[in-house]
Design a protein around this motif. Structure first.
Motif, mmCIF file in Angstrom:
data_model
loop_
_atom_site.group_PDB
_atom_site.id
_atom_site.type_symbol
_atom_site.label_atom_id
_atom_site.label_comp_id
_atom_site.label_asym_id
_atom_site.label_seq_id
_atom_site.Cartn_x
_atom_site.Cartn_y
_atom_site.Cartn_z
ATOM 1 N N VAL A 27 9.285 124.795 12.260
ATOM 2 C CA VAL A 27 9.268 126.247 12.528
ATOM 3 C C VAL A 27 9.141 127.024 11.223
ATOM 4 O O VAL A 27 9.577 126.547 10.171
ATOM 5 C CB VAL A 27 10.556 126.723 13.262
ATOM 6 N N PRO A 28 8.550 128.224 11.295
ATOM 7 C CA PRO A 28 8.536 129.080 10.102
ATOM 8 C C PRO A 28 9.967 129.317 9.638
ATOM 9 O O PRO A 28 10.816 129.736 10.424
ATOM 10 C CB PRO A 28 7.874 130.370 10.604
ATOM 11 N N PHE A 29 10.236 129.045 8.376
ATOM 12 C CA PHE A 29 11.598 129.175 7.857
ATOM 13 C C PHE A 29 12.017 130.641 7.916
ATOM 14 O O PHE A 29 11.318 131.517 7.436
ATOM 15 C CB PHE A 29 11.652 128.650 6.417
ATOM 16 N N GLY A 30 13.154 130.887 8.510
ATOM 17 C CA GLY A 30 13.608 132.262 8.759
ATOM 18 C C GLY A 30 13.664 132.556 10.241
ATOM 19 O O GLY A 30 14.446 133.380 10.700
ATOM 20 N N ASN A 31 12.828 131.853 11.031
ATOM 21 C CA ASN A 31 12.858 132.000 12.491
ATOM 22 C C ASN A 31 13.865 131.025 13.097
ATOM 23 O O ASN A 31 14.253 130.047 12.468
ATOM 24 C CB ASN A 31 11.487 131.697 13.101
ATOM 25 N N ASP A 32 14.251 131.279 14.333
ATOM 26 C CA ASP A 32 15.036 130.295 15.065
ATOM 27 C C ASP A 32 14.109 129.142 15.466
ATOM 28 O O ASP A 32 12.899 129.329 15.637
ATOM 29 C CB ASP A 32 15.642 130.912 16.331
ATOM 30 N N GLY A 33 14.684 127.952 15.611
ATOM 31 C CA GLY A 33 13.877 126.792 15.982
ATOM 32 C C GLY A 33 14.547 125.972 17.059
ATOM 33 O O GLY A 33 15.767 126.037 17.223
ATOM 34 N N ASP A 34 13.756 125.223 17.781
ATOM 35 C CA ASP A 34 14.298 124.362 18.833
ATOM 36 C C ASP A 34 14.089 122.905 18.457
ATOM 37 O O ASP A 34 12.962 122.499 18.160
ATOM 38 C CB ASP A 34 13.624 124.653 20.175
ATOM 39 N N PHE A 35 15.171 122.136 18.479
ATOM 40 C CA PHE A 35 15.047 120.705 18.238
ATOM 41 C C PHE A 35 14.781 120.004 19.559
ATOM 42 O O PHE A 35 15.525 120.162 20.520
ATOM 43 C CB PHE A 35 16.319 120.119 17.612
ATOM 44 N N SER A 36 13.698 119.222 19.591
ATOM 45 C CA SER A 36 13.477 118.372 20.753
ATOM 46 C C SER A 36 13.005 117.018 20.253
ATOM 47 O O SER A 36 12.302 116.924 19.245
ATOM 48 C CB SER A 36 12.434 118.972 21.707
ATOM 49 N N GLN A 37 13.424 115.964 20.967
ATOM 50 C CA GLN A 37 13.027 114.609 20.575
ATOM 51 C C GLN A 37 11.512 114.468 20.604
ATOM 52 O O GLN A 37 10.915 113.833 19.739
ATOM 53 C CB GLN A 37 13.664 113.585 21.520
#
Length: 516
Positions: A332-342
């Motif tokens: 993800v663009p650093f600074g944005n929220d991100g989702d971890f998925s396998q």
């Protein structure tokens, strides 16, 4: 100043009321990548991390376990120190706020503020969230259906009345706004900057900076009935580690900090309170604060109650350290929220690391072993296609310097991958396996160009995937003395005739087990 240019980068110090999770790993890894990048680029880097060990929340957690706060913090702080080792983090110092050097620095800062008339004794009456260790105005609170009040973070608040020392924060609103205006890059990303400016323009109230209702903290000089507000204590760590109150030596070299990396939940403390404390004490504020986003897990907010907290150690054991480092900064663009998925993790590992980069390196170096006697081939004249690919690889360092200075890690990695994808297309188009029979000299040139591109990519990947990049550099014959970014100068190229060891896979494909 003679010698290498200094660069001082810090993680927030992590609060020890719980064990480390993916959020802690994310911040620390981002700082590590930047610290490694700057070292390789010739800077004199100081990289600090550590633990925040005082406050009411820690005292309560220790009581719940039936042990004293120091024993409790010794155990949890060790978990964070261990995590830094597991992540292969290159920090130069690890600070604990229970250390004597830190207590001395906090008390020295307090004395400076008192001398300048910035602190006064009064009584505090207001809403306080123990979980956040933060005070909130009534206009910031939300009332639930059952009448309970909560802070913007969702933490419950309680009404508190006790004697307290106050910092004259209200007088620093105009100087802070001027500092933001004069230093456009101080708060990043831009959306966070707007948020802070709006908060300060809304007016600042004097800040309660001591507590008398508990004792686990740094004692206020001259008044042992009070301990310092945990945020005044915690933020001071950044100058403690440079020897403050001694302002010679490391303090002179590295302060003000080039970058405080923080999560967005503690932005206000670092961009309002901290620069105000420093300005009031006659000290320089840091140069930049970057607030990154939060991770969710398979689309769900991460929480202990849901049981979906991501343990970075488990992640590394499953997928591999360099793979986890790469994914967290690439996804993800650093600074944005991100989702971890396998699925996303495996796609990045197999698609980009194994297929794009790993396979490129393995194919090319295997052809050199088989067809060029295991040494770097001697190239003939370069064609337009050769030069275009080499120039793209040679241009990467300048573009990466820009993305790193903006903390745009994902953008920097995409720039590297554009060149990797171009190299893969070049292999397919040039078909060196066919040239072996029809034009062996041209084959040698093509394989030389590719080996040089691999050398440059591996050098640039060292901050993100240090172990794998190191193995790749071994396979293109580059010893420890040839791995700084000085080796990326345009005129420096792979030495023809250099013996190259037989290659082995660097990024294996991940095969999911049944049920994953």
């Amino acid at each position: 100043m003679s010698g290498p240019k200094p660069f001082y980068i810090t993680t927030p110090i992590y609060y020890v009321n719980d064990k480390p999770h993916i959020g802690h790993a994310y911040t620390t890894l981002a700082c590590d990548v930047l610290a490694r990048f700057k070292r390789l680029d010739g800077y004199d880097v100081r990289f600090l991390t550590g633990t925040d060990e005082h406050g009411q929340k820690v005292e309560k957690s220790a009581q719940a376990k039936g042990i004293d706060p120091q024993t409790f913090t010794d155990g949890v702080s060790a978990n964070f120190r261990d995590l830094a080792r597991v992540l292969n983090v290159s920090n130069d110092d690890f600070i604990r706020t229970t250390e004597d050097r830190h207590k001395m620095a906090c008390q020295a800062l307090w004395d400076r503020l008192v001398e300048r008339g910035e602190i006064y004794l009064d009584a505090y009456r207001g809403w306080y969230a123990v979980r956040d260790e933060a005070f909130y105005g009534e206009d910031e609170l939300t009332r639930g259906p059952d009448g309970t009040l909560t802070a913007p973070s969702g933490a419950p608040v309680e009404w508190m009345e006790e004697p307290s020392y106050f910092f004259r924060l209200s007088k620093w609103a105009a100087p802070l706004l001027q500092y933001y205006e004069d230093n456009r890059g101080f708060i990043a990303p831009e959306s966070r900057r707007n948020e802070v400016i709006s908060f300060v323009k809304g007016g600042l109230k004097d800040l309660s900076i001591s507590r008398a209702s508990f004792s686990w903290g740094v004692p206020v000089p001259g008044d042992n009935a009070h301990v310092m507000y945990v945020w005044l204590d915690a933020l001071t760590n950044y100058i403690t580690a440079l020897g403050f109150p001694n302002q010679d030596g490391d303090y002179t070299t590295y302060w003000p900090a080039d970058l405080h990396m923080v999560g967005k939940d503690i932005l206000r403390f670092h961009t309002v309170y901290w620069p105000a404390f420093l300005m009031a004490a006659g000290l320089e504020p840091p140069k930049r604060v970057f607030a990154h986003g939060w991770w969710t897990n398979e689309g769900q907010k991460i929480s202990k109650s849901l049981g979906n907290v991501i343990d970075p150690v488990d992640l590394i054991e499953t997928f591999g350290l360099d793979q986890v480092r790469y994914f967290l900064l690439r996804e993800v663009p650093f600074g944005n929220d991100g989702d971890f998925s396998q699925r996303a993790m495996i796609n990045r590992m197999n698609g980009e690391l194994a297929n794009d980069l790993g396979n490129l390196s393995q194919r090319v170096l295997s052809m050199i072993t088989k067809n060029c006697g295991g040494v770097a081939p001697t190239p003939g004249p370069f064609t337009e296609e050769d030069t275009a690919l080499l120039d793209a690889a040679k241009g990467l360092l300048d573009s990466l310097r820009s993305t790193m200075d903006r903390q745009a890690f994902h953008e920097g990695l995409e720039g590297i991958w554009i060149v990797i994808r171009a190299a893969n297309a070049y292999v397919d188009h040039q078909a060196p396996w066919a040239l072996r029979k029809t034009d062996p000299d041209r084959m040698a040139t093509v394989l030389y160009v590719l080996a040089e591109v691999i050398r440059r990519v591996a050098l640039l990947m060292q901050p993100v995937t240090p172990d794998a990049a190191g193995r790749m550099l071994e396979q293109v014959g580059q010893g420890e003395d040839a791995r700084s970014f000085a080796a990326l100068a345009p005129e420096i190229m792979l030495q023809p005739g250099l013996p190259l060891p037989k290659p082995s896979g660097v990024f294996p494909r991940y095969i999911a087990e049944e049920g994953e």
